[in-house]
Scaffold this motif. Sequence first.
Motif, PDB file in Angstrom:
ATOM      1  N   ILE A  41       0.860  -1.185   0.000  1.00 40.13           N
ATOM      2  CA  ILE A  41       0.000   0.000   0.000  1.00 40.13           C
ATOM      3  C   ILE A  41       0.893   1.231   0.000  1.00 40.13           C
ATOM      4  O   ILE A  41       1.887   1.279   0.737  1.00 40.13           O
ATOM      5  N   LEU A  42       0.554   2.201  -0.846  1.00 40.33           N
ATOM      6  CA  LEU A  42       1.312   3.443  -0.908  1.00 40.33           C
ATOM      7  C   LEU A  42       0.469   4.577  -0.334  1.00 40.33           C
ATOM      8  O   LEU A  42      -0.671   4.781  -0.761  1.00 40.33           O
ATOM      9  N   VAL A  43       1.020   5.295   0.619  1.00 41.45           N
ATOM     10  CA  VAL A  43       0.376   6.462   1.201  1.00 41.45           C
ATOM     11  C   VAL A  43       1.099   7.706   0.692  1.00 41.45           C
ATOM     12  O   VAL A  43       2.316   7.846   0.869  1.00 41.45           O
ATOM     13  N   VAL A  44       0.342   8.588   0.042  1.00 46.70           N
ATOM     14  CA  VAL A  44       0.917   9.807  -0.530  1.00 46.70           C
ATOM     15  C   VAL A  44       0.309  11.015   0.177  1.00 46.70           C
ATOM     16  O   VAL A  44      -0.870  11.312  -0.010  1.00 46.70           O
ATOM     17  N   GLY A  45       1.099  11.688   0.978  1.00 42.43           N
ATOM     18  CA  GLY A  45       0.632  12.883   1.655  1.00 42.43           C
ATOM     19  C   GLY A  45       1.232  14.132   1.041  1.00 42.43           C
ATOM     20  O   GLY A  45       1.706  14.133  -0.099  1.00 42.43           O
ATOM     21  N   GLN A  46       1.224  15.194   1.806  1.00 49.10           N
ATOM     22  CA  GLN A  46       1.722  16.492   1.325  1.00 49.10           C
ATOM     23  C   GLN A  46       3.217  16.625   1.606  1.00 49.10           C
ATOM     24  O   GLN A  46       4.040  16.571   0.707  1.00 49.10           O
ATOM     25  N   ALA A  47       3.579  16.816   2.868  1.00 50.51           N
ATOM     26  CA  ALA A  47       4.969  16.938   3.307  1.00 50.51           C
ATOM     27  C   ALA A  47       4.980  16.770   4.816  1.00 50.51           C
ATOM     28  O   ALA A  47       3.967  16.997   5.479  1.00 50.51           O
ATOM     29  N   PRO A  48       6.109  16.380   5.379  1.00 51.68           N
ATOM     30  CA  PRO A  48       6.164  16.221   6.831  1.00 51.68           C
ATOM     31  C   PRO A  48       5.870  17.538   7.556  1.00 51.68           C
ATOM     32  O   PRO A  48       6.237  18.616   7.085  1.00 51.68           O
ATOM     33  N   GLN A  82       7.380  -3.387   4.929  1.00 51.40           N
ATOM     34  CA  GLN A  82       7.014  -4.501   4.058  1.00 51.40           C
ATOM     35  C   GLN A  82       5.541  -4.415   3.642  1.00 51.40           C
ATOM     36  O   GLN A  82       5.137  -5.000   2.640  1.00 51.40           O
ATOM     37  N   GLN A  83       4.759  -3.681   4.407  1.00 48.65           N
ATOM     38  CA  GLN A  83       3.331  -3.527   4.137  1.00 48.65           C
ATOM     39  C   GLN A  83       3.019  -2.181   3.477  1.00 48.65           C
ATOM     40  O   GLN A  83       2.275  -2.111   2.511  1.00 48.65           O
ATOM     41  N   LEU A  84       3.566  -1.094   4.052  1.00 47.41           N
ATOM     42  CA  LEU A  84       3.233   0.255   3.599  1.00 47.41           C
ATOM     43  C   LEU A  84       4.458   1.030   3.156  1.00 47.41           C
ATOM     44  O   LEU A  84       5.477   1.050   3.864  1.00 47.41           O
ATOM     45  N   ALA A  85       4.322   1.700   2.008  1.00 45.29           N
ATOM     46  CA  ALA A  85       5.271   2.731   1.601  1.00 45.29           C
ATOM     47  C   ALA A  85       4.618   4.081   1.868  1.00 45.29           C
ATOM     48  O   ALA A  85       3.419   4.247   1.658  1.00 45.29           O
ATOM     49  N   ILE A  86       5.403   5.039   2.341  1.00 43.97           N
ATOM     50  CA  ILE A  86       4.902   6.382   2.627  1.00 43.97           C
ATOM     51  C   ILE A  86       5.815   7.374   1.911  1.00 43.97           C
ATOM     52  O   ILE A  86       6.977   7.561   2.320  1.00 43.97           O
ATOM     53  N   LEU A  87       5.297   7.953   0.831  1.00 42.75           N
ATOM     54  CA  LEU A  87       6.092   8.870   0.009  1.00 42.75           C
ATOM     55  C   LEU A  87       5.305  10.159  -0.209  1.00 42.75           C
ATOM     56  O   LEU A  87       4.512  10.263  -1.152  1.00 42.75           O
ATOM     57  N   ASN A 122       4.875  -3.789  -6.309  1.00 35.10           N
ATOM     58  CA  ASN A 122       3.935  -4.616  -5.553  1.00 35.10           C
ATOM     59  C   ASN A 122       2.755  -3.827  -4.992  1.00 35.10           C
ATOM     60  O   ASN A 122       1.920  -4.376  -4.286  1.00 35.10           O
ATOM     61  N   ILE A 123       2.696  -2.525  -5.301  1.00 36.87           N
ATOM     62  CA  ILE A 123       1.635  -1.669  -4.748  1.00 36.87           C
ATOM     63  C   ILE A 123       0.277  -2.062  -5.340  1.00 36.87           C
ATOM     64  O   ILE A 123       0.110  -2.121  -6.553  1.00 36.87           O
ATOM     65  N   GLN A 124      -0.684  -2.313  -4.444  1.00 36.45           N
ATOM     66  CA  GLN A 124      -2.037  -2.683  -4.870  1.00 36.45           C
ATOM     67  C   GLN A 124      -3.071  -1.597  -4.574  1.00 36.45           C
ATOM     68  O   GLN A 124      -4.183  -1.633  -5.096  1.00 36.45           O
ATOM     69  N   LEU A 125      -2.700  -0.641  -3.714  1.00 36.39           N
ATOM     70  CA  LEU A 125      -3.610   0.441  -3.356  1.00 36.39           C
ATOM     71  C   LEU A 125      -2.790   1.680  -3.047  1.00 36.39           C
ATOM     72  O   LEU A 125      -1.802   1.611  -2.308  1.00 36.39           O
ATOM     73  N   THR A 126      -3.197   2.815  -3.629  1.00 39.65           N
ATOM     74  CA  THR A 126      -2.542   4.094  -3.355  1.00 39.65           C
ATOM     75  C   THR A 126      -3.556   5.043  -2.726  1.00 39.65           C
ATOM     76  O   THR A 126      -4.623   5.279  -3.299  1.00 39.65           O
ATOM     77  N   SER A 192      -7.761  -4.404   4.454  1.00 40.07           N
ATOM     78  CA  SER A 192      -7.759  -5.727   5.081  1.00 40.07           C
ATOM     79  C   SER A 192      -7.534  -6.837   4.063  1.00 40.07           C
ATOM     80  O   SER A 192      -6.773  -7.787   4.305  1.00 40.07           O
ATOM     81  N   GLU A 193      -8.176  -6.721   2.909  1.00 43.48           N
ATOM     82  CA  GLU A 193      -8.010  -7.739   1.858  1.00 43.48           C
ATOM     83  C   GLU A 193      -6.566  -7.813   1.376  1.00 43.48           C
ATOM     84  O   GLU A 193      -6.043  -8.892   1.102  1.00 43.48           O
ATOM     85  N   ILE A 194      -5.923  -6.648   1.282  1.00 47.54           N
ATOM     86  CA  ILE A 194      -4.540  -6.603   0.782  1.00 47.54           C
ATOM     87  C   ILE A 194      -3.554  -7.127   1.821  1.00 47.54           C
ATOM     88  O   ILE A 194      -2.655  -7.905   1.505  1.00 47.54           O
ATOM     89  N   LEU A 195      -3.718  -6.682   3.050  1.00 45.10           N
ATOM     90  CA  LEU A 195      -2.750  -7.036   4.094  1.00 45.10           C
ATOM     91  C   LEU A 195      -2.999  -8.406   4.704  1.00 45.10           C
ATOM     92  O   LEU A 195      -2.100  -9.006   5.278  1.00 45.10           O
ATOM     93  N   ASN A 196      -4.229  -8.900   4.582  1.00 43.54           N
ATOM     94  CA  ASN A 196      -4.580 -10.205   5.144  1.00 43.54           C
ATOM     95  C   ASN A 196      -5.272 -11.068   4.085  1.00 43.54           C
ATOM     96  O   ASN A 196      -6.448 -11.431   4.230  1.00 43.54           O
TER      97      ASN A 196
END
Length: 199
Positions: A41-48, A82-87, A122-126, A192-196
Amino acid sequence: MDSQSESFDALLARVRGCTLCAAKLDHEPRPVIQASLASKILVVGQAPGRRVHETGLPFNDPSGDRLREWMGISRDTFYDEQQLAILPMGFCYPGTGKSGDLPPRPECAPAWRELLLSRLDNIQLTLVIGQYAQAYHIPGPKRSVTDVVRHWEEYWPDLVPLPHPSPRNLIWLRRNPWFEADVVPAIRQRVSEILNPAR
Protein backbone atom coordinates in the motif's frame (compact mmCIF):
# COMPACT_ATOMS: atom_id res chain seq x y z
CA MET A 1 25.18 4.45 -12.44
CA ASP A 2 21.99 3.47 -14.26
CA SER A 3 19.11 4.15 -11.87
CA GLN A 4 17.57 0.73 -12.57
CA SER A 5 20.82 -1.08 -11.69
CA GLU A 6 21.11 0.79 -8.41
CA SER A 7 19.87 -1.23 -5.46
CA PHE A 8 16.69 0.02 -3.84
CA ASP A 9 18.50 0.39 -0.52
CA ALA A 10 21.10 2.58 -2.21
CA LEU A 11 18.37 4.69 -3.80
CA LEU A 12 16.66 5.14 -0.43
CA ALA A 13 20.00 6.15 1.11
CA ARG A 14 20.46 8.79 -1.61
CA VAL A 15 16.96 10.14 -1.01
CA ARG A 16 17.45 10.27 2.74
CA GLY A 17 20.70 12.17 2.22
CA CYS A 18 19.17 14.68 -0.20
CA THR A 19 19.91 18.38 0.41
CA LEU A 20 18.46 19.71 -2.86
CA CYS A 21 16.33 22.39 -1.20
CA ALA A 22 18.68 23.19 1.71
CA ALA A 23 19.18 26.80 0.62
CA LYS A 24 15.41 27.38 0.65
CA LEU A 25 14.79 26.04 4.17
CA ASP A 26 15.42 27.67 7.53
CA HIS A 27 16.32 24.29 9.02
CA GLU A 28 18.39 21.26 8.01
CA PRO A 29 16.74 19.05 5.39
CA ARG A 30 15.50 15.74 6.77
CA PRO A 31 13.76 13.62 4.13
CA VAL A 32 11.19 11.38 5.84
CA ILE A 33 10.03 8.41 3.77
CA GLN A 34 9.23 4.74 4.22
CA ALA A 35 9.34 2.07 1.50
CA SER A 36 10.50 -1.38 0.50
CA LEU A 37 10.20 -3.37 -2.70
CA ALA A 38 7.62 -5.52 -0.89
CA SER A 39 5.32 -2.61 0.09
CA LYS A 40 1.68 -3.33 -0.80
CA ILE A 41 0.00 0.00 0.00
CA LEU A 42 1.31 3.44 -0.91
CA VAL A 43 0.38 6.46 1.20
CA VAL A 44 0.92 9.81 -0.53
CA GLY A 45 0.63 12.88 1.65
CA GLN A 46 1.72 16.49 1.32
CA ALA A 47 4.97 16.94 3.31
CA PRO A 48 6.16 16.22 6.83
CA GLY A 49 5.03 18.59 9.58
CA ARG A 50 7.27 19.90 12.33
CA ARG A 51 6.68 16.95 14.66
CA VAL A 52 7.46 14.47 11.90
CA HIS A 53 10.59 16.47 11.04
CA GLU A 54 11.72 16.26 14.66
CA THR A 55 11.04 12.54 15.10
CA GLY A 56 11.82 11.26 11.59
CA LEU A 57 8.68 9.11 11.68
CA PRO A 58 6.02 9.80 9.01
CA PHE A 59 2.51 10.63 10.20
CA ASN A 60 3.70 10.55 13.81
CA ASP A 61 1.05 13.05 14.83
CA PRO A 62 -2.74 13.37 15.26
CA SER A 63 -3.14 13.29 11.46
CA GLY A 64 -1.50 9.88 11.45
CA ASP A 65 -3.75 8.65 14.24
CA ARG A 66 -6.83 9.53 12.17
CA LEU A 67 -5.35 8.08 8.98
CA ARG A 68 -4.63 4.78 10.75
CA GLU A 69 -8.19 4.81 12.07
CA TRP A 70 -9.52 5.33 8.54
CA MET A 71 -7.39 2.42 7.34
CA GLY A 72 -8.31 0.20 10.29
CA ILE A 73 -4.70 -0.72 11.10
CA SER A 74 -2.35 -0.48 14.06
CA ARG A 75 0.78 1.67 14.37
CA ASP A 76 2.91 -1.46 14.06
CA THR A 77 1.31 -2.36 10.73
CA PHE A 78 1.47 1.24 9.51
CA TYR A 79 5.20 1.46 10.19
CA ASP A 80 5.99 -1.93 8.65
CA GLU A 81 7.72 -1.02 5.39
CA GLN A 82 7.01 -4.50 4.06
CA GLN A 83 3.33 -3.53 4.14
CA LEU A 84 3.23 0.25 3.60
CA ALA A 85 5.27 2.73 1.60
CA ILE A 86 4.90 6.38 2.63
CA LEU A 87 6.09 8.87 0.01
CA PRO A 88 4.78 12.41 0.46
CA MET A 89 4.96 14.94 -2.37
CA GLY A 90 7.75 16.70 -0.50
CA PHE A 91 10.04 14.57 1.66
CA CYS A 92 11.23 17.40 3.95
CA TYR A 93 9.35 19.70 6.30
CA PRO A 94 8.86 22.86 4.24
CA GLY A 95 8.42 25.27 7.14
CA THR A 96 5.44 27.21 8.41
CA GLY A 97 3.57 30.00 6.66
CA LYS A 98 0.84 32.39 7.78
CA SER A 99 -1.92 29.75 7.73
CA GLY A 100 -0.14 26.48 8.45
CA ASP A 101 2.68 24.55 6.87
CA LEU A 102 4.03 25.73 3.53
CA PRO A 103 3.42 23.67 0.36
CA PRO A 104 5.81 20.81 -0.47
CA ARG A 105 9.07 22.05 -1.95
CA PRO A 106 8.78 21.86 -5.77
CA GLU A 107 12.28 20.41 -6.24
CA CYS A 108 11.45 17.11 -4.60
CA ALA A 109 8.97 15.36 -6.90
CA PRO A 110 10.89 15.88 -10.20
CA ALA A 111 14.11 14.67 -8.59
CA TRP A 112 12.91 11.53 -6.88
CA ARG A 113 9.28 10.58 -7.40
CA GLU A 114 9.39 8.54 -10.60
CA LEU A 115 12.67 6.91 -9.59
CA LEU A 116 10.98 5.54 -6.48
CA LEU A 117 7.53 4.77 -7.91
CA SER A 118 9.01 2.86 -10.85
CA ARG A 119 10.55 0.39 -8.41
CA LEU A 120 7.43 -0.22 -6.30
CA ASP A 121 5.95 -3.03 -8.35
CA ASN A 122 3.93 -4.62 -5.55
CA ILE A 123 1.64 -1.67 -4.75
CA GLN A 124 -2.04 -2.68 -4.87
CA LEU A 125 -3.61 0.44 -3.36
CA THR A 126 -2.54 4.09 -3.35
CA LEU A 127 -4.09 6.52 -0.85
CA VAL A 128 -3.76 10.05 -2.23
CA ILE A 129 -4.15 12.70 0.47
CA GLY A 130 -4.89 16.34 -0.24
CA GLN A 131 -4.59 18.71 -3.17
CA TYR A 132 -0.87 18.45 -3.98
CA ALA A 133 -0.87 14.65 -4.04
CA GLN A 134 -4.09 14.56 -6.03
CA ALA A 135 -2.78 17.05 -8.61
CA TYR A 136 0.16 14.72 -9.26
CA HIS A 137 -1.49 11.30 -9.07
CA ILE A 138 -4.87 12.25 -10.58
CA PRO A 139 -3.95 14.55 -13.47
CA GLY A 140 -6.56 16.54 -15.35
CA PRO A 141 -8.42 19.83 -14.95
CA LYS A 142 -8.02 21.41 -11.53
CA ARG A 143 -10.75 20.29 -9.13
CA SER A 144 -11.38 20.79 -5.45
CA VAL A 145 -10.35 18.09 -3.01
CA THR A 146 -14.02 17.66 -2.12
CA ASP A 147 -14.97 17.05 -5.75
CA VAL A 148 -12.15 14.55 -6.30
CA VAL A 149 -12.93 12.66 -3.08
CA ARG A 150 -16.65 12.65 -3.83
CA HIS A 151 -15.88 10.77 -7.07
CA TRP A 152 -13.64 8.23 -5.34
CA GLU A 153 -15.33 5.25 -7.00
CA GLU A 154 -13.93 6.37 -10.37
CA TYR A 155 -10.45 5.34 -9.18
CA TRP A 156 -11.41 2.26 -7.17
CA PRO A 157 -9.94 -0.24 -6.31
CA ASP A 158 -6.37 0.82 -7.11
CA LEU A 159 -6.43 4.39 -5.83
CA VAL A 160 -8.48 6.34 -3.28
CA PRO A 161 -8.35 10.14 -2.97
CA LEU A 162 -8.65 11.37 0.62
CA PRO A 163 -9.05 14.68 2.41
CA HIS A 164 -6.24 15.50 4.80
CA PRO A 165 -6.74 13.71 8.15
CA SER A 166 -5.51 16.76 10.06
CA PRO A 167 -7.51 17.93 13.10
CA ARG A 168 -7.84 21.20 11.15
CA ASN A 169 -10.14 19.32 8.78
CA LEU A 170 -12.84 18.47 11.33
CA ILE A 171 -15.20 21.03 9.81
CA TRP A 172 -14.80 19.35 6.39
CA LEU A 173 -15.63 15.97 7.92
CA ARG A 174 -18.74 17.37 9.60
CA ARG A 175 -19.90 18.95 6.35
CA ASN A 176 -19.25 15.78 4.36
CA PRO A 177 -20.57 12.91 6.51
CA TRP A 178 -20.74 10.66 3.42
CA PHE A 179 -16.96 10.31 3.60
CA GLU A 180 -16.85 8.48 6.92
CA ALA A 181 -20.14 6.70 6.18
CA ASP A 182 -19.24 5.37 2.72
CA VAL A 183 -15.56 5.80 1.89
CA VAL A 184 -13.91 4.83 5.18
CA PRO A 185 -15.59 1.39 5.43
CA ALA A 186 -14.58 0.66 1.82
CA ILE A 187 -10.98 1.63 2.55
CA ARG A 188 -10.86 -0.58 5.64
CA GLN A 189 -12.21 -3.53 3.68
CA ARG A 190 -9.73 -3.04 0.84
CA VAL A 191 -6.78 -2.58 3.20
CA SER A 192 -7.76 -5.73 5.08
CA GLU A 193 -8.01 -7.74 1.86
CA ILE A 194 -4.54 -6.60 0.78
CA LEU A 195 -2.75 -7.04 4.09
CA ASN A 196 -4.58 -10.20 5.14
CA PRO A 197 -5.21 -12.18 1.94
CA ALA A 198 -7.17 -15.39 2.27
CA ARG A 199 -4.86 -18.30 2.71
